[in-house]
Write a protein that holds these residues in place. Structure first.
Motif, mmCIF file in Angstrom:
data_model
loop_
_atom_site.group_PDB
_atom_site.id
_atom_site.type_symbol
_atom_site.label_atom_id
_atom_site.label_comp_id
_atom_site.label_asym_id
_atom_site.label_seq_id
_atom_site.Cartn_x
_atom_site.Cartn_y
_atom_site.Cartn_z
ATOM 1 N N VAL A 40 0.850 -1.200 0.000
ATOM 2 C CA VAL A 40 0.000 0.000 0.000
ATOM 3 C C VAL A 40 0.880 1.242 0.000
ATOM 4 O O VAL A 40 0.684 2.160 -0.802
ATOM 5 N N LEU A 41 1.868 1.268 0.887
ATOM 6 C CA LEU A 41 2.726 2.449 1.009
ATOM 7 C C LEU A 41 3.629 2.655 -0.201
ATOM 8 O O LEU A 41 4.091 3.761 -0.452
ATOM 9 N N ALA A 42 3.861 1.608 -0.977
ATOM 10 C CA ALA A 42 4.693 1.704 -2.179
ATOM 11 C C ALA A 42 3.877 2.002 -3.435
ATOM 12 O O ALA A 42 4.450 2.279 -4.491
ATOM 13 N N ALA A 43 2.566 1.973 -3.327
ATOM 14 C CA ALA A 43 1.701 2.163 -4.492
ATOM 15 C C ALA A 43 1.757 3.591 -5.007
ATOM 16 O O ALA A 43 2.010 4.536 -4.251
ATOM 17 N N THR A 44 1.493 3.731 -6.283
ATOM 18 C CA THR A 44 1.436 5.065 -6.887
ATOM 19 C C THR A 44 0.103 5.721 -6.542
ATOM 20 O O THR A 44 -0.860 5.049 -6.142
ATOM 21 N N GLU A 45 0.038 7.021 -6.738
ATOM 22 C CA GLU A 45 -1.213 7.731 -6.482
ATOM 23 C C GLU A 45 -2.329 7.165 -7.361
ATOM 24 O O GLU A 45 -3.447 6.964 -6.893
ATOM 25 N N ALA A 46 -2.029 6.895 -8.615
ATOM 26 C CA ALA A 46 -3.039 6.354 -9.528
ATOM 27 C C ALA A 46 -3.539 4.998 -9.047
ATOM 28 O O ALA A 46 -4.748 4.718 -9.087
ATOM 29 N N GLU A 47 -2.646 4.149 -8.571
ATOM 30 C CA GLU A 47 -3.045 2.831 -8.058
ATOM 31 C C GLU A 47 -3.912 2.977 -6.811
ATOM 32 O O GLU A 47 -4.915 2.272 -6.655
ATOM 33 N N LEU A 48 -3.525 3.878 -5.921
ATOM 34 C CA LEU A 48 -4.284 4.097 -4.698
ATOM 35 C C LEU A 48 -5.694 4.601 -5.004
ATOM 36 O O LEU A 48 -6.665 4.191 -4.371
ATOM 37 N N ARG A 49 -5.806 5.473 -5.995
ATOM 38 C CA ARG A 49 -7.107 6.047 -6.344
ATOM 39 C C ARG A 49 -8.057 5.023 -6.953
ATOM 40 O O ARG A 49 -9.258 5.275 -7.036
#
Length: 92
Positions: A40-49
């Motif tokens: 989760v903490l390594a994910a990109t903003e696009a992935e998180l969204r």
């Protein structure tokens, strides 16, 4: 330093639990999508969204958590105060 403070998975889990705006429902959705708090903490903003409930502001906050949330300090404080930190993945 406590043993937990040396465990990257536990540090990431604590960091994730301390992020303002990430409650139990969003945390569960993030973990279902990414499997681990580290991912989760390594994910990109696009992935998180892509996760329901995570908008641009929260995605930015999650990305900043690695720099801004001092999980090591939290574990140290808990050790001094003799507070045991438990995670849902702990066996007992």
């Amino acid at each position: 330093m406590t043993p937990a403070a040396n465990d990257p998975a536990r540090l990431a889990a604590l960091r994730l639990s301390l992020i303002s705006g990430v409650g139990p429902i969003i945390r569960q959705a993030l973990l279902e999508r990414f499997s681990t708090a580290e991912a989760v903490l390594a994910a990109t903003e696009a992935e998180l969204r892509e996760v329901r409930g995570v908008g641009a502001k929260l995605a930015t906050t999650i990305q900043a958590a690695t720099r801004e949330v001092d999980a090591e300090e939290e574990f140290a404080y808990c050790a001094v105060e003799q507070i045991q930190v438990l995670f849902s993945t702990d066996e007992n």
